[in-house]
Design an enzyme around this catalytic site. Structure first.
Site, mmCIF file in Angstrom:
data_model
loop_
_atom_site.group_PDB
_atom_site.id
_atom_site.type_symbol
_atom_site.label_atom_id
_atom_site.label_comp_id
_atom_site.label_asym_id
_atom_site.label_seq_id
_atom_site.Cartn_x
_atom_site.Cartn_y
_atom_site.Cartn_z
ATOM 1 N N THR A 34 14.742 41.050 147.639
ATOM 2 C CA THR A 34 14.821 42.511 147.427
ATOM 3 C C THR A 34 16.245 42.917 147.012
ATOM 4 O O THR A 34 16.406 43.809 146.180
ATOM 5 C CB THR A 34 14.368 43.314 148.673
ATOM 6 O OG1 THR A 34 15.033 42.805 149.825
ATOM 7 C CG2 THR A 34 12.873 43.233 148.883
ATOM 8 N N HIS A 70 3.666 29.152 147.343
ATOM 9 C CA HIS A 70 2.767 30.009 146.556
ATOM 10 C C HIS A 70 2.970 29.816 145.052
ATOM 11 O O HIS A 70 2.681 30.703 144.251
ATOM 12 C CB HIS A 70 2.948 31.490 146.940
ATOM 13 C CG HIS A 70 2.403 31.808 148.294
ATOM 14 N ND1 HIS A 70 2.777 32.907 149.026
ATOM 15 C CD2 HIS A 70 1.488 31.157 149.058
ATOM 16 C CE1 HIS A 70 2.114 32.906 150.177
ATOM 17 N NE2 HIS A 70 1.341 31.859 150.225
ATOM 18 N N SER A 87 6.849 39.014 156.183
ATOM 19 C CA SER A 87 6.063 39.751 157.175
ATOM 20 C C SER A 87 5.196 38.815 158.005
ATOM 21 O O SER A 87 4.629 39.214 159.011
ATOM 22 C CB SER A 87 5.179 40.781 156.468
ATOM 23 O OG SER A 87 4.368 40.131 155.513
ATOM 24 N N ALA A 104 9.460 37.534 150.465
ATOM 25 C CA ALA A 104 9.899 38.474 149.438
ATOM 26 C C ALA A 104 11.187 39.219 149.814
ATOM 27 O O ALA A 104 11.950 39.629 148.935
ATOM 28 C CB ALA A 104 8.784 39.461 149.144
ATOM 29 N N ILE A 142 7.764 33.526 144.419
ATOM 30 C CA ILE A 142 7.362 32.860 143.179
ATOM 31 C C ILE A 142 8.445 33.006 142.115
ATOM 32 O O ILE A 142 8.304 32.511 141.011
ATOM 33 C CB ILE A 142 6.002 33.418 142.699
ATOM 34 C CG1 ILE A 142 6.027 34.947 142.639
ATOM 35 C CG2 ILE A 142 4.897 32.939 143.642
ATOM 36 C CD1 ILE A 142 4.739 35.589 142.171
ATOM 37 N N ASP A 143 9.516 33.727 142.450
ATOM 38 C CA ASP A 143 10.646 33.807 141.518
ATOM 39 C C ASP A 143 11.407 32.479 141.568
ATOM 40 O O ASP A 143 11.068 31.587 142.350
ATOM 41 C CB ASP A 143 11.550 35.011 141.855
ATOM 42 C CG ASP A 143 12.196 34.909 143.227
ATOM 43 O OD1 ASP A 143 12.744 33.841 143.559
ATOM 44 O OD2 ASP A 143 12.174 35.909 143.978
ATOM 45 N N ASN A 185 14.561 39.961 160.073
ATOM 46 C CA ASN A 185 13.694 40.872 159.316
ATOM 47 C C ASN A 185 14.073 42.308 159.662
ATOM 48 O O ASN A 185 14.527 42.580 160.771
ATOM 49 C CB ASN A 185 12.214 40.629 159.686
ATOM 50 C CG ASN A 185 11.260 41.201 158.647
ATOM 51 O OD1 ASN A 185 11.296 42.378 158.321
ATOM 52 N ND2 ASN A 185 10.406 40.353 158.111
ATOM 53 N N GLN A 206 7.799 31.544 150.101
ATOM 54 C CA GLN A 206 6.552 32.128 149.591
ATOM 55 C C GLN A 206 6.832 32.835 148.271
ATOM 56 O O GLN A 206 5.920 33.302 147.611
ATOM 57 C CB GLN A 206 5.999 33.132 150.599
ATOM 58 C CG GLN A 206 5.602 32.488 151.918
ATOM 59 C CD GLN A 206 5.427 33.528 153.012
ATOM 60 O OE1 GLN A 206 4.357 34.086 153.170
ATOM 61 N NE2 GLN A 206 6.476 33.786 153.761
ATOM 62 N N CYS A 255 -6.505 20.582 127.439
ATOM 63 C CA CYS A 255 -5.341 21.109 126.706
ATOM 64 C C CYS A 255 -4.181 21.201 127.707
ATOM 65 O O CYS A 255 -3.280 20.396 127.705
ATOM 66 C CB CYS A 255 -5.626 22.481 126.098
ATOM 67 S SG CYS A 255 -4.161 23.177 125.304
#
Ligand code: CNA
Length: 248
Positions: free
Chosen positions: A27, A123, A198, A23, A107-108, A220, A105, A136
């Site tokens: 940011t 993810h 992390s 993530a 998801i964007d 990081n 990881q 369906c």
């Protein structure tokens, strides 16, 4: 030699780089992460932990709450989000053949928006959504998800069943294609950059065990469990670091 010069030297010397991110990569585009001091986990959301809201249990029991959080905090209410310098430099590194894969990881869709091709989303992704009714399984875009909300804020398929994002919720199995491609890329890599994660979410964090190259870099703001294994650790804002990296 400074830490950033050392990173540049590693990149210059490598032919098969893999980037493993989380993530923290997004940011700088305005999407909050989970575990930074101002991340989503520090926010109170109806006294429910984000780990619970983003779990399969919540999806089954409290779909209205799930979707409120999902639209507000994950899709940022449809706000336009752009790739940042990190996404762009990584796409450039891929285009010159040095970077072989991005394992994310996130998801964007910002790596793809920046032009990266080999992106393994372990993810899942917010990009596609499917009707949950077997038989369906109709696909919907993010835009359609917003348009198809019922009075409870839950997007509904033409057939009347709920639509579910293709993201991996807590308690769910990771997508096997993304996992297998990630393992393969890591086994072949001579350099691994782990950045903006992390490294506490498993099994994704265990992926680094498949890397056997000689240049492991951790980038990081905070310490991670893997710092002691790394050949280079940089505790800086990765946006500032990537701004200085020269591709070529
Ligand atoms: P996390 O646990 O929130 O960790 C993020 C890490 O990034 C932290 O260790 C921060 O210190 C670090 N960090 C944040 N900003 C920077 C920066 N500018 N420079 C350097 N380091 C920084 O997130 P992980 O990805 O490790 O956890 C996995 C979860 C978070 C996945 O399941 C994701 O789907 C989920 N997530 C994804 C997004 C997204 O797609 N953009 C956003 C929020 C959460």
């Amino acid at each position: 030699m400074t830490d950033i010069e050392q990173l540049q030297k590693f990149i210059d010397e490598s032919q098969n780089i893999v980037f493993f991110g989380g993530a923290g990569v997004s940011t700088a585009s305005g999407i909050p992460d989970f575990r930074s001091p101002n991340g989503l986990y520090a926010q109170n959301y109806g006294n429910k932990a984000p780990e619970y809201i983003l779990s399969s249990t919540c999806w089954k029991r409290e779909r209205k709450l799930f979707y409120k959080f999902y639209f507000d905090k994950i899709l940022m209410n449809g706000q336009k989000i752009e790739p940042n310098i990190i996404h762009k430099k990584l796409a450039e590194l891929e285009s010159i053949g040095k970077l072989k894969a991005i394992i994310t990881q996130n998801i964007d869709t910002l790596h793809q928006d920046a032009g990266s091709k080999n992106v393994y989303q372990v993810h899942g992704t917010t990009f596609t959504n499917h009707c949950i009714r077997q038989g369906c399984n109709k696909e919907y875009s993010i835009k359609e998800l917003f348009e198809r909300k019922n009075e409870d804020g839950i997007p509904v398929c033409d057939c009347g069943s709920a639509i579910k994002p293709d993201v991996t919720l807590y308690e769910e199995k990771l997508p096997s294609d993304a996992w297998e491609n990630s393992v393969k890329a890591l086994k072949n890599a001579d350099m691994l950059i782990i950045a903006g994660t992390s490294l506490v979410v498993y099994p994704a964090a265990s992926l680094l065990n498949y890397f056997h190259g000689d240049k492991l870099v951790i980038l990081n703001l905070q310490e991670t469990e893997a710092d002691s294994m790394a050949d280079l650790v940089i505790h800086k804002d990765m946006k500032d670091v990537f701004e200085k990296i020269i591709v070529g």
